[in-house]
Scaffold this active site. Structure first.
Site, mmCIF file in Angstrom:
data_model
loop_
_atom_site.group_PDB
_atom_site.id
_atom_site.type_symbol
_atom_site.label_atom_id
_atom_site.label_comp_id
_atom_site.label_asym_id
_atom_site.label_seq_id
_atom_site.Cartn_x
_atom_site.Cartn_y
_atom_site.Cartn_z
ATOM 1 N N ASP A 67 60.093 22.759 15.017
ATOM 2 C CA ASP A 67 61.522 23.165 14.673
ATOM 3 C C ASP A 67 61.600 24.784 14.735
ATOM 4 O O ASP A 67 60.427 25.454 14.628
ATOM 5 C CB ASP A 67 62.135 22.606 13.346
ATOM 6 C CG ASP A 67 61.012 22.315 12.189
ATOM 7 O OD1 ASP A 67 59.982 23.347 12.233
ATOM 8 O OD2 ASP A 67 61.209 21.694 11.580
ATOM 9 N N ASP A 136 64.312 16.554 0.395
ATOM 10 C CA ASP A 136 65.209 15.601 0.756
ATOM 11 C C ASP A 136 64.804 14.454 1.517
ATOM 12 O O ASP A 136 65.509 13.731 2.058
ATOM 13 C CB ASP A 136 66.576 15.969 1.248
ATOM 14 C CG ASP A 136 66.349 16.807 2.493
ATOM 15 O OD1 ASP A 136 65.163 16.830 3.040
ATOM 16 O OD2 ASP A 136 67.253 17.553 3.229
ATOM 17 N N HIS A 138 62.999 14.859 4.338
ATOM 18 C CA HIS A 138 62.863 15.277 5.841
ATOM 19 C C HIS A 138 61.531 15.381 6.419
ATOM 20 O O HIS A 138 60.677 15.734 5.617
ATOM 21 C CB HIS A 138 63.819 16.469 6.158
ATOM 22 C CG HIS A 138 63.485 17.629 5.761
ATOM 23 N ND1 HIS A 138 64.504 18.551 5.382
ATOM 24 C CD2 HIS A 138 62.019 18.290 5.457
ATOM 25 C CE1 HIS A 138 63.936 19.807 5.034
ATOM 26 N NE2 HIS A 138 62.343 19.415 5.088
ATOM 27 N N GLU A 143 67.230 15.791 8.792
ATOM 28 C CA GLU A 143 67.796 15.692 7.320
ATOM 29 C C GLU A 143 68.438 14.195 7.256
ATOM 30 O O GLU A 143 68.414 13.239 8.108
ATOM 31 C CB GLU A 143 69.013 16.653 7.420
ATOM 32 C CG GLU A 143 68.463 18.022 7.598
ATOM 33 C CD GLU A 143 67.876 18.659 6.467
ATOM 34 O OE1 GLU A 143 67.116 18.016 5.778
ATOM 35 O OE2 GLU A 143 67.866 19.810 6.167
HETATM 36 C C1 F6R Z 1 59.276 23.098 8.814
HETATM 37 C C2 F6R Z 1 58.892 21.558 8.558
HETATM 38 C C3 F6R Z 1 59.578 20.804 7.157
HETATM 39 C C4 F6R Z 1 58.580 21.167 6.101
HETATM 40 C C5 F6R Z 1 59.324 20.805 4.795
HETATM 41 C C6 F6R Z 1 58.183 21.014 3.662
HETATM 42 O O1 F6R Z 1 58.570 23.126 10.249
HETATM 43 O O2 F6R Z 1 58.626 20.691 9.428
HETATM 44 O O3 F6R Z 1 59.891 19.663 7.386
HETATM 45 O O4 F6R Z 1 57.532 20.884 6.325
HETATM 46 O O5 F6R Z 1 60.275 21.265 4.619
HETATM 47 O O6 F6R Z 1 58.193 22.362 3.506
HETATM 48 P P1 F6R Z 1 57.482 23.291 2.291
HETATM 49 O O7 F6R Z 1 56.042 23.064 2.480
HETATM 50 O O8 F6R Z 1 58.000 24.622 2.343
HETATM 51 O O9 F6R Z 1 57.853 22.600 0.911
#
Ligand code: F6R
Length: 267
Positions: A67, A136, A138, A143
């Site tokens: 992303d 959440d 994802h 989302e």
């Molecule tokens: C970002 C992504 C997100 C993160 C997720 C966890 O590229 O793919 O799905 O992996 O939000 O983020 P952290 O590790 O910061 O809790």
């Protein structure tokens, strides 16, 4: 799906990086799907260490990130382009032309998303997709209520995701883009292998829903239960709510494929 519980965050990170390093050694033209965020920083430190100390070669590897924020140019320090450059690309011998992230500045976002999917297809698909888990539920920025067959597209971020990522923007949610381009759940499920890394007690409740709960678009990570080759590496803190803990530990202690990794814990 296979859940592997390691004693500490450091052990979980090391195992994830070892699994990636092993794949990269066996297939130099490896196509690696990447994620960003706090959890992944340690994996990239470890891959950089393997490159430095063990000559892990990225020269023919292709990478595709999950992303990028809509409206941030690649040279913005808040962009995922910049994150990747800081944490991995500048520290290993990846060819810049082989690294791919969606262009959050594209004038035509739909065309950019279709182009990104096309690039992934051109290299034969993602061999291993690295994933973190959002608070959440994802994966990528899929989302809640993202279709489980969704493709790469622009998606509005939830208040929970904005709050979780605000520290990267100096704590100021007002500075944050409200949308991101993300690979879809369907796109992610097409990776030949998925590896989700989840650490810390703040993820314990959502991890249990993702791994042991019903498959639902309210927790898009739960769609990984459909994937034929998905491993979920977690630390003890993240694992506390898992009902199948005893079985997951038994697998790690007994399945031959895990033998090379058993003696490796640092505690
Ligand atoms: C970002 C992504 C997100 C993160 C997720 C966890 O590229 O793919 O799905 O992996 O939000 O983020 P952290 O590790 O910061 O809790």
């Amino acid at each position: 799906m296979e859940v592997i519980i390691r004693p500490t965050k450091r052990d979980a990170i090391r195992l994830a990086a070892q699994l990636i390093g092993k794949e990269l050694k066996s297939k130099p033209h490896f196509v690696l799907g990447l994620a960003t965020g706090a959890t992944m920083a340690g994996v990239y430190d470890e891959l950089a260490r393997q490159h430095r100390e063990e000559h892990l070669d990225f020269s023919r590897c292709h990478t595709f990130n999950l992303d990028e924020y809509v409206g941030l140019p690649p040279d913005s320090p808040y962009s995922y382009h910049a994150y990747m450059h800081r944490h991995l690309f500048s520290r290993v011998n990846l060819a810049p032309a082989n690294t791919h992230l969606p262009d959050g500045m594209a004038a035509d976002l739909k065309a950019e998303c279709a182009h990104y999917e096309q690039l992934i297809r051109q290299v034969g698909g993602v061999d291993l997709q690295l994933l973190g888990l959002g608070r959440d539920g994802h994966i990528g920025f899929n989302e809640p209520l993202s279709a489980l067959r969704s493709r790469t597209r622009a998606k509005a971020l939830t208040p929970s995701t904005l709050a979780a990522n605000a520290p990267y923007f100096g704590g100021d949610v007002a500075k944050m883009p409200r949308r991101a381009i993300t690979m879809g759940v369907g796109t992610i499920l097409e990776a030949h292998r998925c590896l989700m890394l989840v650490t810390g007690d703040s993820k314990a409740a959502i991890l249990a829903r993702a791994v042991e709960g019903p498959i639902t678009s309210m927790v898009t990570a739960s769609a990984l239960q459909l994937h034929p080759h998905c491993q979920v590496v977690v630390d003890e803190e993240a694992a506390v709510n898992l009902q199948g803990q005893a079985y997951y530990r038994w697998i790690f202690e007994n399945e031959p494929e895990w033998a090379p990794y058993r003696a490796d814990a640092e505690v």
